[in-house]
Scaffold this motif. Structure first.
Motif, PDB file in Angstrom:
ATOM      1  N   GLU A 195       0.834  -1.207   0.000  1.00  0.00           N
ATOM      2  CA  GLU A 195       0.000   0.000   0.000  1.00  0.00           C
ATOM      3  C   GLU A 195       0.869   1.257   0.000  1.00  0.00           C
ATOM      4  O   GLU A 195       0.588   2.222  -0.720  1.00  0.00           O
ATOM      5  CB  GLU A 195      -0.940  -0.006   1.199  1.00  0.00           C
ATOM      6  CG  GLU A 195      -2.104  -0.976   1.055  1.00  0.00           C
ATOM      7  CD  GLU A 195      -3.079  -0.901   2.222  1.00  0.00           C
ATOM      8  OE1 GLU A 195      -2.746  -0.255   3.243  1.00  0.00           O
ATOM      9  OE2 GLU A 195      -4.182  -1.466   2.099  1.00  0.00           O
ATOM     10  N   GLU A 196       1.922   1.253   0.815  1.00  0.00           N
ATOM     11  CA  GLU A 196       2.812   2.423   0.825  1.00  0.00           C
ATOM     12  C   GLU A 196       3.549   2.560  -0.497  1.00  0.00           C
ATOM     13  O   GLU A 196       3.834   3.675  -0.956  1.00  0.00           O
ATOM     14  CB  GLU A 196       3.794   2.318   2.002  1.00  0.00           C
ATOM     15  CG  GLU A 196       3.124   2.487   3.364  1.00  0.00           C
ATOM     16  CD  GLU A 196       4.122   2.598   4.502  1.00  0.00           C
ATOM     17  OE1 GLU A 196       5.283   2.991   4.247  1.00  0.00           O
ATOM     18  OE2 GLU A 196       3.743   2.286   5.650  1.00  0.00           O
ATOM     19  N   ALA A 255      -3.672   2.214  -5.804  1.00  0.00           N
ATOM     20  CA  ALA A 255      -3.928   3.510  -5.174  1.00  0.00           C
ATOM     21  C   ALA A 255      -4.680   4.398  -6.150  1.00  0.00           C
ATOM     22  O   ALA A 255      -4.340   4.477  -7.330  1.00  0.00           O
ATOM     23  CB  ALA A 255      -2.613   4.169  -4.759  1.00  0.00           C
ATOM     24  N   LEU A 308       1.000   4.160  -2.899  1.00  0.00           N
ATOM     25  CA  LEU A 308       0.801   5.569  -2.551  1.00  0.00           C
ATOM     26  C   LEU A 308       2.013   6.403  -2.939  1.00  0.00           C
ATOM     27  O   LEU A 308       1.885   7.520  -3.463  1.00  0.00           O
ATOM     28  CB  LEU A 308       0.524   5.704  -1.055  1.00  0.00           C
ATOM     29  CG  LEU A 308      -0.862   5.213  -0.590  1.00  0.00           C
ATOM     30  CD1 LEU A 308      -0.908   5.124   0.936  1.00  0.00           C
ATOM     31  CD2 LEU A 308      -1.953   6.150  -1.103  1.00  0.00           C
ATOM     32  N   VAL A 333      -7.031   3.381  -1.228  1.00  0.00           N
ATOM     33  CA  VAL A 333      -6.164   2.282  -1.636  1.00  0.00           C
ATOM     34  C   VAL A 333      -6.914   0.965  -1.486  1.00  0.00           C
ATOM     35  O   VAL A 333      -7.567   0.719  -0.463  1.00  0.00           O
ATOM     36  CB  VAL A 333      -4.875   2.241  -0.785  1.00  0.00           C
ATOM     37  CG1 VAL A 333      -3.945   1.134  -1.295  1.00  0.00           C
ATOM     38  CG2 VAL A 333      -4.154   3.578  -0.800  1.00  0.00           C
ATOM     39  N   ARG A 367       2.133   6.853  -6.773  1.00  0.00           N
ATOM     40  CA  ARG A 367       1.109   7.797  -7.231  1.00  0.00           C
ATOM     41  C   ARG A 367       1.479   9.224  -6.882  1.00  0.00           C
ATOM     42  O   ARG A 367       1.255  10.161  -7.655  1.00  0.00           O
ATOM     43  CB  ARG A 367      -0.250   7.447  -6.610  1.00  0.00           C
ATOM     44  CG  ARG A 367      -1.421   8.114  -7.327  1.00  0.00           C
ATOM     45  CD  ARG A 367      -2.726   7.947  -6.590  1.00  0.00           C
ATOM     46  NE  ARG A 367      -2.824   8.868  -5.460  1.00  0.00           N
ATOM     47  CZ  ARG A 367      -3.123  10.156  -5.571  1.00  0.00           C
ATOM     48  NH1 ARG A 367      -3.314  10.707  -6.754  1.00  0.00           N
ATOM     49  NH2 ARG A 367      -3.202  10.924  -4.500  1.00  0.00           N
ATOM     50  N   ARG A 368       2.104   9.407  -5.708  1.00  0.00           N
ATOM     51  CA  ARG A 368       2.426  10.731  -5.207  1.00  0.00           C
ATOM     52  C   ARG A 368       3.502  11.425  -6.046  1.00  0.00           C
ATOM     53  O   ARG A 368       3.504  12.656  -6.179  1.00  0.00           O
ATOM     54  CB  ARG A 368       2.898  10.619  -3.758  1.00  0.00           C
ATOM     55  CG  ARG A 368       3.056  11.958  -3.027  1.00  0.00           C
ATOM     56  CD  ARG A 368       3.617  11.725  -1.618  1.00  0.00           C
ATOM     57  NE  ARG A 368       2.799  10.777  -0.866  1.00  0.00           N
ATOM     58  CZ  ARG A 368       3.236   9.613  -0.407  1.00  0.00           C
ATOM     59  NH1 ARG A 368       4.496   9.243  -0.629  1.00  0.00           N
ATOM     60  NH2 ARG A 368       2.434   8.819   0.280  1.00  0.00           N
TER      61      ARG A 368
END
Length: 424
Positions: A330-331, A371, A334, A376, A337-338
């Motif tokens: 998940e991280e 994500a 993220l 998410v 995507r960031r």
């Protein structure tokens, strides 16, 4: 009509190269409603070629002969065909002129060996090859038409579509009233799919076919004749309902093609962070022209250090949960995507094997995450007793299907039958 194929070449016979031409040809013929009834592979030996041409021409109506039309001494198809008919090779002046013009146009001197490609059996009908230096030809021997094509894949494909299929339609009236729908599936074996579909009562003229191309199984629904073709949409919908979440695309070769079709010029953007899949998702997408319109970046963050420094995964997350975990993936998603504020990001992290597993996380354990701007989605899947390549390709397929489902507004996490899942 009985259709057969003869493939030539020592490199094919010995297994030095995989004969993708035969698989492609059989598939294209099946889409025309024609089944290839026999395929024979023969080496570059004149006596063997003569024998197989003579023997199979007694049984088949049409034989596609692939290969052996090049300029070198081991290209023997034309000579073998001439000897099988008991006639000489004759220079085809039309093709000789085409050869000379081709080399002149490309600023090259034509080697004398290329003149061999203009020598055809005396009774042969020349078949145009618009993309190569070897013309094809067809010859009638006994009951069969033998239709000769070069072994170069793109030349074969051009000639089959532009010359061979029209020949079959003109001579045998086939292929004019056939329609086919293709349903792409993941997560179910061919036999499991057949078990689900064997009880269906299909209308007259409608049949099912299966093609395994892992990680996918393709189901083909053939309709022959006007009445059956009219019923094809209804039958297709029924098959979809029976198979449920197994069906992931229609009339596509892969999930990557499906995603490309949905994202290309859509205005949406995608980022990728791959560990166990090692860039496979990115590679599958960039195989399609126009993928730059939506693919921001594909990062292969294989080591824990790269997950931390490139994607911003917390070292504490890795210490507490490990690289193959919901928290880590998940991280990763993220973080990917960031980086460029992408609309979507996919992340994969798993144990592809054959080594590296544990009792808690055996080989075939894979964490996947999607994500979005709204949150998410993540899951851990189980792919035991699969090869390393299949673990990677199945993981990529499930990840892409998560994105496909999000784009369609459907449930992102679903069951796929033979693909197990860990509960959170």
């Amino acid at each position: 009509m009985k259709l057969e194929m003869i493939c030539t070449g020592e490199e094919v016979l010995s297994g030095q190269i995989v004969d993708t031409n035969a698989a492609w040809f059989a598939n294209v013929m099946m889409e025309q409603g024609i089944e290839v009834q026999r395929r024979i592979t023969v080496g570059d030996r004149l006596e063997d070629l003569i024998a197989v041409f003579q023997e199979r021409s007694l049984h088949a109506d049409v034989i596609l002969v692939n290969g052996g039309l090049g300029p070198t001494s081991d290209d023997l198809s034309a000579e073998a065909m001439a000897k099988a008919k008991g006639e000489p090779l004759v220079e085809n002046l039309v093709w000789r002129q085409r050869l000379e013009d081709w080399f002149t146009r490309n600023g090259r001197e034509m080697p004398l060996s290329n003149l061999k490609q203009a020598l055809l059996p005396e009774s042969a009908v020349m078949v145009d090859n618009p993309v190569g230096t070897a013309c094809g030809f067809r010859v009638k021997l006994n009951r069969a038409w033998l239709f000769f094509t070069p072994g170069v894949p793109f030349e074969l494909k051009e000639m089959v579509k532009g010359q061979f299929i029209p020949f079959l339609q003109q001579e045998y009236g086939v292929g004019a009233k056939v329609a086919v729908k293709k349903l792409l599936t993941i997560g179910h074996g061919e036999s499991a799919l057949a078990d689900k579909l064997e009880t269906l009562e299909l209308p007259e003229g409608v049949t099912l076919g299966y093609r395994s191309s892992m990680p996918h199984i393709e189901i083909k629904i053939f309709a022959r004749g006007d009445k059956a073709i009219g019923l094809l949409p209804r039958v297709t919908n029924h098959v979809r309902q029976v198979l449920g979440t197994a069906v992931v695309a229609e009339d596509r070769q892969s999930l990557a093609e499906e995603i490309h079709g949905r994202l290309n010029q859509s205005g949406f953007s995608l980022a990728l962070a791959e560990s166990c899949t090692g860039g496979l998702i990115a590679s599958d997408l960039v195989a399609f022209s126009g993928s730059s319109s939506y693919l921001h970046h594909g990062l292969v963050t294989y080591s824990n250090e790269s997950k931390v420094k490139v994607l911003g995964v917390s070292p504490q997350t890795l210490d507490d949960h490990g690289a193959v975990s919901i928290a880590t993936v998940e991280e990763m998603a993220l973080g990917a995507r960031r980086l460029l504020d992408s609309d979507f990001a996919l992340a994969t992290s798993g144990i592809a094997g054959p080594d590296g597993g544990s009792e808690e996380k055996p080989v075939g354990t894979v964490a996947l995450a999607l994500a979005t701007r709204g949150g998410v989605y993540s899951q851990m899947i189980k792919l035991p007793r699969r090869s390393r390549d299949l673990v990677r390709s199945l993981s990529a397929a499930v990840a892409l299907d998560m994105l496909r489902r999000e784009l369609l507004g459907e449930a992102v996490i679903v069951d796929y039958g033979s693909i197990g899942r860990y509960s959170k």
